[in-house]
Design an enzyme around this catalytic site. Structure first.
Site, PDB file in Angstrom:
ATOM      1  N   HIS A 138      -9.852   4.592  -1.022  1.00  0.00           N
ATOM      2  CA  HIS A 138      -9.051   4.624   0.217  1.00  0.00           C
ATOM      3  C   HIS A 138      -9.907   5.213   1.331  1.00  0.00           C
ATOM      4  O   HIS A 138     -10.956   5.812   1.077  1.00  0.00           O
ATOM      5  CB  HIS A 138      -7.790   5.466   0.008  1.00  0.00           C
ATOM      6  N   GLY A 139      -9.429   5.054   2.571  1.00  0.00           N
ATOM      7  CA  GLY A 139     -10.214   5.569   3.693  1.00  0.00           C
ATOM      8  C   GLY A 139     -11.517   4.797   3.836  1.00  0.00           C
ATOM      9  O   GLY A 139     -12.572   5.359   4.125  1.00  0.00           O
ATOM     10  N   HIS A 196      -8.865   9.305   5.029  1.00  0.00           N
ATOM     11  CA  HIS A 196      -8.172   8.280   5.812  1.00  0.00           C
ATOM     12  C   HIS A 196      -8.419   8.513   7.302  1.00  0.00           C
ATOM     13  O   HIS A 196      -8.560   9.658   7.731  1.00  0.00           O
ATOM     14  CB  HIS A 196      -6.656   8.369   5.587  1.00  0.00           C
ATOM     15  N   GLY A 197      -8.394   7.432   8.083  1.00  0.00           N
ATOM     16  CA  GLY A 197      -8.413   7.584   9.531  1.00  0.00           C
ATOM     17  C   GLY A 197      -7.141   8.304   9.959  1.00  0.00           C
ATOM     18  O   GLY A 197      -6.072   8.051   9.419  1.00  0.00           O
ATOM     19  N   ASN A 238      -9.835  -0.059   0.582  1.00  0.00           N
ATOM     20  CA  ASN A 238      -8.788  -0.176   1.609  1.00  0.00           C
ATOM     21  C   ASN A 238      -9.375   0.041   2.999  1.00  0.00           C
ATOM     22  O   ASN A 238     -10.070   1.037   3.231  1.00  0.00           O
ATOM     23  CB  ASN A 238      -7.717   0.878   1.378  1.00  0.00           C
ATOM     24  N   ILE A 239      -9.030  -0.868   3.901  1.00  0.00           N
ATOM     25  CA  ILE A 239      -9.598  -0.828   5.248  1.00  0.00           C
ATOM     26  C   ILE A 239      -8.467  -0.893   6.270  1.00  0.00           C
ATOM     27  O   ILE A 239      -7.726  -1.885   6.322  1.00  0.00           O
ATOM     28  CB  ILE A 239     -10.577  -2.003   5.443  1.00  0.00           C
ATOM     29  N   THR A 296      -8.389   1.678   9.599  1.00  0.00           N
ATOM     30  CA  THR A 296      -8.754   2.173  10.929  1.00  0.00           C
ATOM     31  C   THR A 296      -9.695   1.237  11.686  1.00  0.00           C
ATOM     32  O   THR A 296      -9.499   0.984  12.866  1.00  0.00           O
ATOM     33  CB  THR A 296      -9.388   3.570  10.801  1.00  0.00           C
ATOM     34  N   ASP A 311       0.856  -1.197   0.000  1.00  0.00           N
ATOM     35  CA  ASP A 311       0.000   0.000   0.000  1.00  0.00           C
ATOM     36  C   ASP A 311       0.894   1.249   0.000  1.00  0.00           C
ATOM     37  O   ASP A 311       2.135   1.115   0.073  1.00  0.00           O
ATOM     38  CB  ASP A 311      -0.886  -0.077   1.262  1.00  0.00           C
ATOM     39  N   SER A 370     -12.783   2.757   6.026  1.00  0.00           N
ATOM     40  CA  SER A 370     -13.492   2.579   7.306  1.00  0.00           C
ATOM     41  C   SER A 370     -14.511   3.686   7.511  1.00  0.00           C
ATOM     42  O   SER A 370     -14.189   4.867   7.344  1.00  0.00           O
ATOM     43  CB  SER A 370     -12.501   2.654   8.475  1.00  0.00           C
TER      44      SER A 370
HETATM   45  P1  13P Z   1      -8.881   3.768   6.774  1.00  0.00           P
HETATM   46  O1  13P Z   1      -7.778   3.670   7.776  1.00  0.00           O
HETATM   47  O2  13P Z   1      -9.610   5.033   6.877  1.00  0.00           O
HETATM   48  O3  13P Z   1      -9.737   2.554   6.772  1.00  0.00           O
HETATM   49  O4  13P Z   1      -8.158   3.821   5.325  1.00  0.00           O
HETATM   50  C1  13P Z   1      -7.244   2.835   4.958  1.00  0.00           C
HETATM   51  C2  13P Z   1      -6.514   3.193   3.703  1.00  0.00           C
HETATM   52  O5  13P Z   1      -7.026   3.837   2.823  1.00  0.00           O
HETATM   53  C3  13P Z   1      -5.126   2.720   3.576  1.00  0.00           C
HETATM   54  O6  13P Z   1      -4.552   3.008   2.341  1.00  0.00           O
END
Ligand code: 13P
Length: 263
Positions: free
Chosen positions: A230-231, A194-195, A252-253, A255, A81, A233
């Site tokens: 992305h982000g 993103h978290g 993508n998960i 947080t 990633d 969560s």
């Molecule tokens: P979150 O931490 O918000 O779930 O996002 C993860 C991410 O996008 C990692 O690339």
């Protein structure tokens, strides 16, 4: 057996998405693999540079070694990633060396994140990595636009950010970006964040993001490649499910797995 590129393209065509799980702490690999296998599903185990620099995943080699202990390629593959060209603290990263190492370690797909550079610089850096990845027979993900949250300091109020569309990926730029960089999958900014990872913010509950589905339609039309969210969560579920039908083929998960107690 299909390779990761074929699997993501199949998901894109079928209107479903492959979940990709961040590993900030090595003992998380086993339960992630077990959950994907128990669901008879398919997912990616992945690590971002900031997870060995700021969290406890150790190194790309340590994550690869842990992954190999639980290896089950029918269900799970290994992805690198965010390797940023300029990181969340605005420092320059030797991204080519990190990504070269990831290829040599056997990572099965890669992401280069040059989204903090202007368009030309992003295209140029991404093209270099795409060529390196393709020479090794693996796909390359890139990012255009600003999926915020990793920077130090509080985000502007979410609703203001969303309403202004500030940082959202522009469809005309995305079309040019994909054509000239040759990237296989594109991470787009359409409202997710993103978290937070900076001290003092990283334990706070994440905002329930929305997505601009119209922007997503335009991006799919403009690029024709699998898009990445992305982000992942905490986005409101109705938006996530709609996004899978509109070109998001990987989510993508991080947080929610790192701090489930806040959910
Ligand atoms: P979150 O931490 O918000 O779930 O996002 C993860 C991410 O996008 C990692 O690339």
């Amino acid at each position: 057996m299909l390779n990761t590129q074929q699997i993501v393209v199949n998901a894109f065509r079928a209107g479903v998405a492959i979940p990709a799980f961040n590993i900030p702490y090595l003992p998380m690999v086993e339960p992630v693999v077990r959950a994907v296998v128990d669901e008879d599903s398919f997912g990616l185990v992945m690590v971002a540079r900031l997870e060995w620099v700021k969290f406890e995943s150790g190194s790309p080699a340590a994550v690869r070694d842990e992954y190999l202990k639980w290896r089950n390629p029918r269900h799970v593959r290994l992805h690198m990633d965010h390797v940023p060209v300029i990181d969340e603290d605005n420092l320059q990263v030797d991204y080519l060396a990190v990504l070269r190492e990831a290829i040599d370690l056997g990572y099965e797909s890669l992401m280069v994140d040059a989204s903090r550079l202007p368009l030309e610089g992003n295209i140029e850096a991404t093209r270099k990595v795409t060529e390196m990845a393709h020479a090794a027979g693996i796909p390359c993900e890139a990012e255009l636009g600003a999926v915020m949250g990793h920077e130090a300091g509080p985000l502007p109020p979410y609703e203001e950010l969303f309403a202004s569309g500030k940082g959202f990926t522009d469809p005309a730029e995305a079309k040019r970006f994909v054509r000239e960089s040759g990237c296989d999958w594109l991470s787009v900014a359409i409202g997710s964040v993103h978290g937070a990872i900076s001290a003092g913010l990283k334990d706070k509950k994440k905002v329930a993001a929305r997505l601009s589905l119209d922007q997503l339609d335009r991006l799919r039309e403009a690029t024709g490649v699998p898009l990445v969210l992305h982000g992942g969560s905490g986005i409101r579920q109705e938006y996530v499910l709609a996004a899978f039908k509109k070109g998001i083929a990987k989510i993508n998960i991080g947080t929610v797995a790192r701090m489930p107690e806040s959910w």
